[in-house]
Design a protein around this motif. Structure first.
Motif, short mmCIF file in Angstrom:
data_model
loop_
_atom_site.label_atom_id
_atom_site.label_comp_id
_atom_site.label_asym_id
_atom_site.label_seq_id
_atom_site.Cartn_x
_atom_site.Cartn_y
_atom_site.Cartn_z
N TYR A 196 0.85 -1.19 0.00
CA TYR A 196 0.00 0.00 0.00
C TYR A 196 0.89 1.23 0.00
N ASP A 197 0.53 2.24 -0.84
CA ASP A 197 1.30 3.47 -0.94
C ASP A 197 0.40 4.69 -0.79
N PHE A 198 0.98 5.74 -0.22
CA PHE A 198 0.30 7.02 -0.09
C PHE A 198 1.27 8.12 -0.52
N ARG A 199 0.79 9.07 -1.33
CA ARG A 199 1.61 10.21 -1.76
C ARG A 199 0.79 11.49 -1.62
N ARG A 200 1.41 12.53 -1.05
CA ARG A 200 0.79 13.86 -0.96
C ARG A 200 1.68 14.86 -1.69
N ILE A 201 1.08 15.63 -2.59
CA ILE A 201 1.78 16.67 -3.34
C ILE A 201 1.16 18.02 -2.99
N SER A 202 1.99 18.94 -2.51
CA SER A 202 1.53 20.29 -2.16
C SER A 202 2.41 21.29 -2.90
N SER A 203 1.81 22.12 -3.75
CA SER A 203 2.57 23.11 -4.51
C SER A 203 2.07 24.51 -4.21
N GLU A 204 2.97 25.48 -4.39
CA GLU A 204 2.63 26.89 -4.17
C GLU A 204 2.10 27.50 -5.47
N ALA A 205 1.34 28.57 -5.33
CA ALA A 205 0.89 29.32 -6.52
C ALA A 205 2.09 30.01 -7.16
N TYR A 206 2.03 30.21 -8.47
CA TYR A 206 3.08 30.94 -9.16
C TYR A 206 2.49 31.67 -10.36
N GLU A 207 3.26 32.61 -10.92
CA GLU A 207 2.80 33.41 -12.04
C GLU A 207 3.66 33.15 -13.26
N ASN A 208 3.01 32.91 -14.40
CA ASN A 208 3.71 32.86 -15.68
C ASN A 208 3.87 34.29 -16.18
N HIS A 209 5.12 34.78 -16.18
CA HIS A 209 5.35 36.19 -16.51
C HIS A 209 5.12 36.49 -17.99
N ASP A 210 5.30 35.50 -18.86
CA ASP A 210 5.11 35.73 -20.29
C ASP A 210 3.63 35.99 -20.61
N THR A 211 2.74 35.24 -19.97
CA THR A 211 1.31 35.37 -20.25
C THR A 211 0.56 36.10 -19.14
N GLU A 212 1.30 36.47 -18.07
CA GLU A 212 0.69 37.15 -16.92
C GLU A 212 -0.50 36.35 -16.38
N THR A 213 -0.26 35.03 -16.26
CA THR A 213 -1.29 34.11 -15.78
C THR A 213 -0.90 33.57 -14.41
N GLU A 214 -1.82 33.59 -13.49
CA GLU A 214 -1.60 33.04 -12.15
C GLU A 214 -2.03 31.58 -12.12
N VAL A 215 -1.10 30.72 -11.70
CA VAL A 215 -1.39 29.29 -11.54
C VAL A 215 -1.62 29.04 -10.05
N ALA A 216 -2.78 28.52 -9.70
CA ALA A 216 -3.18 28.38 -8.30
C ALA A 216 -2.37 27.29 -7.60
N ALA A 217 -2.34 27.40 -6.28
CA ALA A 217 -1.71 26.37 -5.46
C ALA A 217 -2.48 25.05 -5.60
N LEU A 218 -1.79 23.95 -5.25
CA LEU A 218 -2.39 22.62 -5.42
C LEU A 218 -2.06 21.76 -4.22
N GLU A 219 -3.01 20.99 -3.76
CA GLU A 219 -2.74 19.94 -2.78
C GLU A 219 -3.58 18.73 -3.16
N ARG A 220 -2.90 17.62 -3.47
CA ARG A 220 -3.57 16.40 -3.89
C ARG A 220 -3.00 15.21 -3.13
N ASP A 221 -3.84 14.25 -2.82
CA ASP A 221 -3.43 12.99 -2.21
C ASP A 221 -3.69 11.86 -3.20
N PHE A 222 -2.75 10.94 -3.26
CA PHE A 222 -2.87 9.77 -4.13
C PHE A 222 -2.55 8.53 -3.30
#
Length: 762
Positions: free
Chosen positions: A479-505
């Protein structure tokens, strides 16, 4: 955690003190005569010795319990022998003469058995045998193993492909710990050198039971070089020249062993110019330089074995995009990447009366930089030419201050692997274990491929092996468990904000296998295994241009686990004249993740998005090895491989290797008073047309490559001088591999390359 550590110390403290010895004689089955110099290897605790002039051996200071030894000698079949203490004196062990090569213990599977005893089929080759063909790097050599190919970018960047699966679907182990080096992308290499690597083991198929996520497609297990035998000191140095790239490589090492402590140190330097194709054009900016440093300290006693190892691999590789400036310079040219990979590992084994505990801890730090801005070359004329090339080919890249990287990512990983080997109960051997990983990714420059993130893994497993005289069973659950937590960041070329993420697998996986000796010469293996892979950060969070791949990638936050089920059937026939093997597999993958072009453009690059669909891969390998007795010095090998990958909708999967046949004739001459380890080899690899292409791929015509090698060692007192000469693509064929990342630009692979190596060993 304190309770666990205290428990381990208590187990070690209460271990019964060693007080018994095992002794015996190794004899020839046919003649009854003693076998001199046979290698005796005790598996747990790790110990080795050789038989004397009367064929006798002795292993002292052992505790009460059941033990297993592996006995091998040139010209005889390798054998596993079990005994119990007390009472193991006067053992008589028979070895049968055979022309079949000596077997080695397989390390990548949990019970460390000989391949002939292993339920799971594992391919094993020494790095020395891979390099005899004059290969230009570790990943190039791996393509000599049936079912294994490489996705390459020039000669410096390569990723292994096992039965059509690569990158995050193939797990790499080095120094006994899981390698983590931003392997989500195929535009940079492994971060490893063949220097200081003794052998390579390949598990073809899902190995999530043993290794967790990312072992969905298989495992590449690199065994480090062994320490010197007890009481010996070995010093060696080698150098090599490569004609095609005007490349140079130098390697030196020293290792010494006392009664309990062992030490080794090895350094390697390799530097190459742009490679030349079969039509005598150099591929601009395929030059690279690599430094590699390895060190190790080992300790052995009756109840404990410990190996502390460190590896620094630093490489600077050009990022090729076209055939432009023709130069043999080895100086850096933009764009290029600088990757520093650190691996610190501690491998512990604690031996109790009849059981043992293995504890492996790894710390890895990967520093990846890419440079795209203005640069300075040593020679003014070359500087002006390459600056003109840069302005023509890279106007779309964002300007960065001179000397600063456009991209810099720090990946820091701590992983652990703990396995307890229960005392054998009758014919059962059982292992339980826990594995896990703590990982952080941090961006240090403006360009972002994946966000700052944390990944946590935890897994628990149990596996057992049941041995009968002619049948072996192996089964396990995990049995395996993985948690991924990422911070929000901005793509400066397109001025697009990518939201933070938290997922469990999470995922449950298992494996069931059986090996049956149908006759003394015919063996069958049937394995059913499941595997899984959690989506990586690039697949989940990407949003922006990736200049290394010339794509604008859009991640999918809703991706689910990839889950596969593979059935594998293997048949092997062996006698003193030839070996024949056939291996077929069927691999069904649910929620296969792939990049799909949308037909749009953003930031002047085509847009690709991550999607999922069910897929299947199937095919196999057939091998033949002829070594006619009594002409044991003559060998002929032929290996055929086939992989077909399809989505459920009938579309073919991308980056699937073409069918191929590798035929090799090689000769190993008997040792003389002066000449030792003399060999001659000639091989022809024939690759078929690849017409089963993915949605955005084109068909690739087939080709054949002729390679040859010759080498020997000259005995000069206590020293040996090694001489090697090898040639690859001797007919200077102009060709393009289907797995070359330069294929879309119509750039061929390397043409003829002659390498000459000279070394000395004391």
């Amino acid at each position: 955690m304190k309770n666990i550590i205290f428990g381990l110390l208590l187990l070690v403290a209460t271990t019964t003190y060693s007080q018994y010895s095992a002794s015996g004689t190794v004899i020839d089955t046919n003649t009854g005569g003693p076998i001199v110099g046979a290698a005796i290897q005790l598996q747990k605790p790790e110990r080795s010795t050789i038989t004397d002039l009367s064929g006798n051996f002795s292993l002292d200071n052992l505790s009460e319990g059941t033990y297993s030894i592996v006995i091998s000698s040139l010209g005889y079949g390798t054998r596993t022998f079990k005994f119990q203490l007390p009472g193991a004196t006067g053992l008589q062990i028979e070895l049968e003469p055979t022309a079949i090569e000596m077997e080695e213990i397989i390390v990548s599977t949990p019970f460390h058995q000989l391949q002939s005893e292993n339920v799971m089929k594992v391919e094993r080759m020494t790095v020395e045998s891979l390099e005899r063909g004059g290969v230009n790097g570790l990943t190039d050599g791996l393509s000599q193993i049936a079912g294994v190919e490489s996705i390459t970018t020039g000669t410096s960047i390569g990723k292994p492909v096992i039965r059509g699966l690569s990158s995050n679907r193939v797990l790499v182990y080095a120094q006994g710990v899981r390698l983590e080096n931003q392997q989500f992308g195929d535009e940079h290499g492994l971060g490893l050198s063949s220097s200081g690597v003794e052998s390579v083991e390949v598990i073809k198929g899902p190995a999530s039971l043993l290794y967790g996520s990312d072992a969905l497609g298989g495992v590449l297990y690199l065994n480090p070089e062994r320490f010197a035998p007890g009481g010996e000191t070995i010093v060696d140095a080698q150098t090599a020249y490569y004609s095609n790239t005007e490349g140079f490589e130098a390697n030196a090492g020293v290792k010494t062993s006392g009664e309990k402590f062992k030490y080794l140190l090895r350094a390697n330097l390799a530097t190459h110019s742009d490679y030349e194709t079969g039509d005598e054009r150099r591929v601009t900016n395929t030059r690279f330089t690599e430094y590699d440093l390895k060190g190790g300290i080992g300790y052995r006693d009756e109840n404990y074995k410990g190996d502390l190892r460190y590896n620094l691999n630093s490489s600077r590789s050009g990022i090729p995009e076209e055939i432009g400036v023709q130069s043999t310079s080895k100086s850096k040219m933009l764009p290029y990447q600088q990757v520093d990979n650190h691996i610190l590992s501690l491998d512990n084994s604690f031996y109790f009366n009849e059981s043992s505990l293995d504890v492996k801890i790894g710390y890895l730090f990967n520093n990846r930089k890419e440079f795209e801005d203005a640069h300075h070359e040593e020679h003014e004329e070359e500087h002006e030419q390459e600056e003109e090339h840069e302005h023509e080919g890279h106007d779309e890249h964002e300007e960065h201050p001179e000397g600063e990287p456009a991209l810099e990512m720090h990946l820091e990983t701590i992983n652990y692997d703990v396995k307890y080997h229960f005392p054998a109960r009758g014919k059962f051997s059982t292992i339980v274990g826990v594995q896990g990983m703590f990982q952080t990714n941090e961006n240090m420059a403006e360009e972002i491929l994946i966000p700052n993130a944390r990944t946590t893994d935890a897994g628990v497993l149990a596996t057992t092996h049941y041995h009968l005289d002619k049948i072996d069973f192996q089964a396990g659950l995990r049995y395996d468990f993985r948690r991924i937590s990422s911070e929000a960041y901005e793509n400066h070329d397109t001025e697009t904000e990518v939201a933070a993420l938290e997922r469990d697998f999470n995922s449950y996986n298992g494996a069931l296998g059986v090996k049956v000796d149908l006759t003394p010469n015919l063996t069958s293996r049937l394995n059913l295994a499941t595997g899984f892979r959690a989506p990586n950060l690039a697949e989940l969070t990407s949003y922006g241009s990736h200049h290394g791949t010339n794509r604008f990638e859009i991640g999918n936050r809703d991706l689910e686990n990839e889950q596969n089920y593979q059935l594998d059937l293997a048949l092997e026939y062996r006698n003193q004249h030839f070996e024949l093997s056939a291996n077929a597999f069927y691999n069904s993958i649910n929620n296969y993740i792939f990049l799909n072009p949308t037909g749009e453009f953003m930031d002047e690059n085509p847009v690709f998005e991550y999607l999922q669909n069910n897929a299947k891969l199937y095919g196999g390998e057939v091998g033949l090895h002829i070594h006619p007795h009594p002409l044991d010095w003559l060998h002929f090998e032929s290996n055929y491989e086939l992989v077909i990958g399809e989505q459920d909708n009938g579309d073919y999967l991308p980056l699937i290797p073409a069918q191929s046949v590798l035929n090799t004739i090689w000769v190993e001459l008997a040792d003389k008073e002066t000449l030792k380890d003399t060999y001659v080899s000639l091989s022809l690899k024939s690759v078929f047309d690849q017409n089963n292409t993915g949605f955005f791929e084109t068909e690739t015509p087939g080709y054949s490559l002729l390679n040859a090698g010759i080498g020997t060692s000259i005995a000069m007192g206590t020293a040996r001088v090694q001489v090697k000469l090898a040639g690859t693509n001797l007919l200077n064929k102009t060709y393009i591999s289907h797995l070359s990342r330069l294929k879309p630009d119509g750039i061929p692979n390397m043409g003829r390359n002659i390498s000459f190596g000279l070394g000395v060993k004391f």
